[in-house]
Design a protein around this motif. Structure first.
Motif, PDB file in Angstrom:
ATOM      1  N   LEU A  35      -5.701   2.218  -7.536  1.00 55.46           N
ATOM      2  CA  LEU A  35      -5.558   1.344  -5.956  1.00 55.46           C
ATOM      3  C   LEU A  35      -6.637   0.281  -6.173  1.00 55.46           C
ATOM      4  N   ARG A  36      -7.747   0.477  -6.790  1.00 56.78           N
ATOM      5  CA  ARG A  36      -8.601  -0.384  -7.079  1.00 56.78           C
ATOM      6  C   ARG A  36      -8.183  -1.635  -8.036  1.00 56.78           C
ATOM      7  N   HIS A  37      -7.480  -1.140  -9.148  1.00 61.42           N
ATOM      8  CA  HIS A  37      -6.821  -1.875 -10.076  1.00 61.42           C
ATOM      9  C   HIS A  37      -5.754  -2.934  -9.236  1.00 61.42           C
ATOM     10  N   LEU A  38      -5.159  -2.330  -8.209  1.00 56.64           N
ATOM     11  CA  LEU A  38      -4.129  -3.243  -7.431  1.00 56.64           C
ATOM     12  C   LEU A  38      -4.612  -3.833  -6.294  1.00 56.64           C
ATOM     13  N   GLU A  39      -6.069  -3.612  -6.364  1.00 58.52           N
ATOM     14  CA  GLU A  39      -6.649  -4.482  -5.015  1.00 58.52           C
ATOM     15  C   GLU A  39      -6.410  -4.022  -3.741  1.00 58.52           C
ATOM     16  N   LEU A  40      -6.192  -2.849  -3.699  1.00 54.95           N
ATOM     17  CA  LEU A  40      -5.633  -2.170  -2.399  1.00 54.95           C
ATOM     18  C   LEU A  40      -6.807  -1.074  -1.668  1.00 54.95           C
TER      19      LEU A  40
ATOM     20  N   LEU B 241       0.935  -1.233  -0.025  1.00 60.54           N
ATOM     21  CA  LEU B 241      -0.099  -0.022   0.079  1.00 60.54           C
ATOM     22  C   LEU B 241       0.900   1.389  -0.105  1.00 60.54           C
ATOM     23  N   HIS B 242       1.771   1.366   0.945  1.00 60.45           N
ATOM     24  CA  HIS B 242       2.754   2.542   0.751  1.00 60.45           C
ATOM     25  C   HIS B 242       3.397   2.795  -0.352  1.00 60.45           C
ATOM     26  N   GLU B 243       4.052   1.608  -0.787  1.00 66.05           N
ATOM     27  CA  GLU B 243       4.711   1.547  -2.214  1.00 66.05           C
ATOM     28  C   GLU B 243       3.970   2.155  -3.238  1.00 66.05           C
ATOM     29  N   ALA B 244       2.546   1.632  -3.307  1.00 67.64           N
ATOM     30  CA  ALA B 244       1.484   2.280  -4.271  1.00 67.64           C
ATOM     31  C   ALA B 244       1.484   3.609  -3.954  1.00 67.64           C
ATOM     32  N   TYR B 245       1.215   4.267  -2.802  1.00 70.31           N
ATOM     33  CA  TYR B 245       1.033   5.684  -2.198  1.00 70.31           C
ATOM     34  C   TYR B 245       2.540   6.483  -2.836  1.00 70.31           C
ATOM     35  N   ARG B 246       3.552   5.909  -2.693  1.00 70.99           N
ATOM     36  CA  ARG B 246       4.572   6.744  -2.962  1.00 70.99           C
ATOM     37  C   ARG B 246       4.880   6.856  -4.676  1.00 70.99           C
ATOM     38  N   GLU B 247       4.486   5.772  -5.457  1.00 69.91           N
ATOM     39  CA  GLU B 247       4.345   5.733  -6.859  1.00 69.91           C
ATOM     40  C   GLU B 247       3.412   6.653  -7.348  1.00 69.91           C
ATOM     41  N   LEU B 248       2.091   6.834  -6.781  1.00 68.68           N
ATOM     42  CA  LEU B 248       1.101   7.726  -7.198  1.00 68.68           C
ATOM     43  C   LEU B 248       1.714   9.207  -6.828  1.00 68.68           C
ATOM     44  N   LEU B 249       2.371   9.463  -5.770  1.00 68.67           N
ATOM     45  CA  LEU B 249       2.883  10.701  -5.409  1.00 68.67           C
ATOM     46  C   LEU B 249       4.030  11.124  -6.362  1.00 68.67           C
ATOM     47  N   SER B 250       4.684   9.994  -6.900  1.00 64.15           N
ATOM     48  CA  SER B 250       5.865  10.749  -7.627  1.00 64.15           C
ATOM     49  C   SER B 250       5.473  10.752  -9.104  1.00 64.15           C
ATOM     50  N   MET B 251       4.159  10.224  -9.608  1.00 62.54           N
ATOM     51  CA  MET B 251       3.677  10.637 -10.839  1.00 62.54           C
ATOM     52  C   MET B 251       3.626  11.900 -11.423  1.00 62.54           C
ATOM     53  N   ASN B 252       3.157  12.828 -10.384  1.00 63.14           N
ATOM     54  CA  ASN B 252       3.033  14.147 -10.657  1.00 63.14           C
ATOM     55  C   ASN B 252       2.093  14.727  -9.822  1.00 63.14           C
ATOM     56  N   ASP B 253       2.087  15.989  -9.707  1.00 63.29           N
ATOM     57  CA  ASP B 253       1.016  16.781  -8.465  1.00 63.29           C
ATOM     58  C   ASP B 253      -0.266  17.174  -8.875  1.00 63.29           C
ATOM     59  N   SER B 254      -0.741  16.529 -10.010  1.00 62.71           N
ATOM     60  CA  SER B 254      -2.160  16.803 -10.479  1.00 62.71           C
ATOM     61  C   SER B 254      -2.996  15.551 -10.331  1.00 62.71           C
ATOM     62  N   LEU B 255      -2.905  14.636  -9.843  1.00 60.13           N
ATOM     63  CA  LEU B 255      -3.740  13.562  -9.658  1.00 60.13           C
ATOM     64  C   LEU B 255      -5.016  13.915  -8.533  1.00 60.13           C
ATOM     65  N   THR B 256      -5.878  13.396  -8.876  1.00 57.26           N
ATOM     66  CA  THR B 256      -7.160  13.525  -8.015  1.00 57.26           C
ATOM     67  C   THR B 256      -7.481  12.297  -7.131  1.00 57.26           C
ATOM     68  N   ILE B 257      -8.172  12.490  -6.128  1.00 56.65           N
ATOM     69  CA  ILE B 257      -8.485  11.346  -5.312  1.00 56.65           C
ATOM     70  C   ILE B 257      -8.998  10.037  -6.076  1.00 56.65           C
ATOM     71  N   TYR B 258     -10.042  10.604  -7.077  1.00 56.13           N
ATOM     72  CA  TYR B 258     -10.434   9.632  -7.984  1.00 56.13           C
ATOM     73  C   TYR B 258      -9.654   8.738  -8.749  1.00 56.13           C
ATOM     74  N   GLU B 259      -8.718   9.621  -9.423  1.00 56.70           N
ATOM     75  CA  GLU B 259      -7.677   8.751 -10.215  1.00 56.70           C
ATOM     76  C   GLU B 259      -6.680   7.822  -9.565  1.00 56.70           C
ATOM     77  N   CYS B 260      -6.421   8.253  -8.371  1.00 60.02           N
ATOM     78  CA  CYS B 260      -5.787   7.468  -7.308  1.00 60.02           C
ATOM     79  C   CYS B 260      -6.728   6.103  -6.960  1.00 60.02           C
ATOM     80  N   ASN B 261      -7.894   6.447  -6.658  1.00 60.52           N
ATOM     81  CA  ASN B 261      -8.615   5.266  -6.261  1.00 60.52           C
ATOM     82  C   ASN B 261      -8.894   4.418  -7.446  1.00 60.52           C
ATOM     83  N   ASP B 262      -8.689   4.843  -8.715  1.00 60.80           N
ATOM     84  CA  ASP B 262      -8.690   3.933  -9.879  1.00 60.80           C
ATOM     85  C   ASP B 262      -7.617   3.012  -9.959  1.00 60.80           C
TER      86      ASP B 262
END
Length: 106
Positions: free
Chosen positions: A91-96, A68-89
């Motif tokens: 996380l859902r795909h990763l079954e987290l 989970l925390h590795e996924a968070y780190r990867e999401l945060l490193s992508m860029n600073d314009s992600l939304t909560i909804y995009e993160c959830n997409d």
């Protein structure tokens, strides 16, 4: 911490409740907030990876060591314009566990 945005804007961007906003504003947030709360704060406010890592560390977490925390780190490193909804997409795909689970419709 001075956020520089209104309560309604903070809640809209982070999908955190007004109660959580008030607890942050008045320094009454738990000593160790839930990691998803920290993540929502970071994503909603568009914090950089470095700022996000510092905030996670201050909350007692390390962005790594578990899936989970590795996924968070990867999401945060992508860029600073992600939304909560995009993160959830992702996380859902990763079954987290999702962020802002209360908004999800079963």
């Amino acid at each position: 911490m001075k956020l520089g945005i209104s309560k309604s804007e903070f809640c809209r961007r982070t999908l955190l409740s007004e109660k959580t906003y008030e607890r942050i504003k008045y320094g009454q947030l738990a000593d160790r907030p839930k990691p998803e709360t920290v993540m929502q704060f970071c994503v909603g406010l568009g914090l950089s990876l470095e700022e996000s890592e510092n905030l996670f560390n201050a909350a007692g977490y390390y962005l790594g060591g578990c899936k989970l925390h590795e996924a968070y780190r990867e999401l945060l490193s992508m860029n600073d314009s992600l939304t909560i909804y995009e993160c959830n997409d992702v996380l859902r795909h990763l079954e987290l566990p999702l962020l802002a689970r209360w908004i999800e419709i079963s």
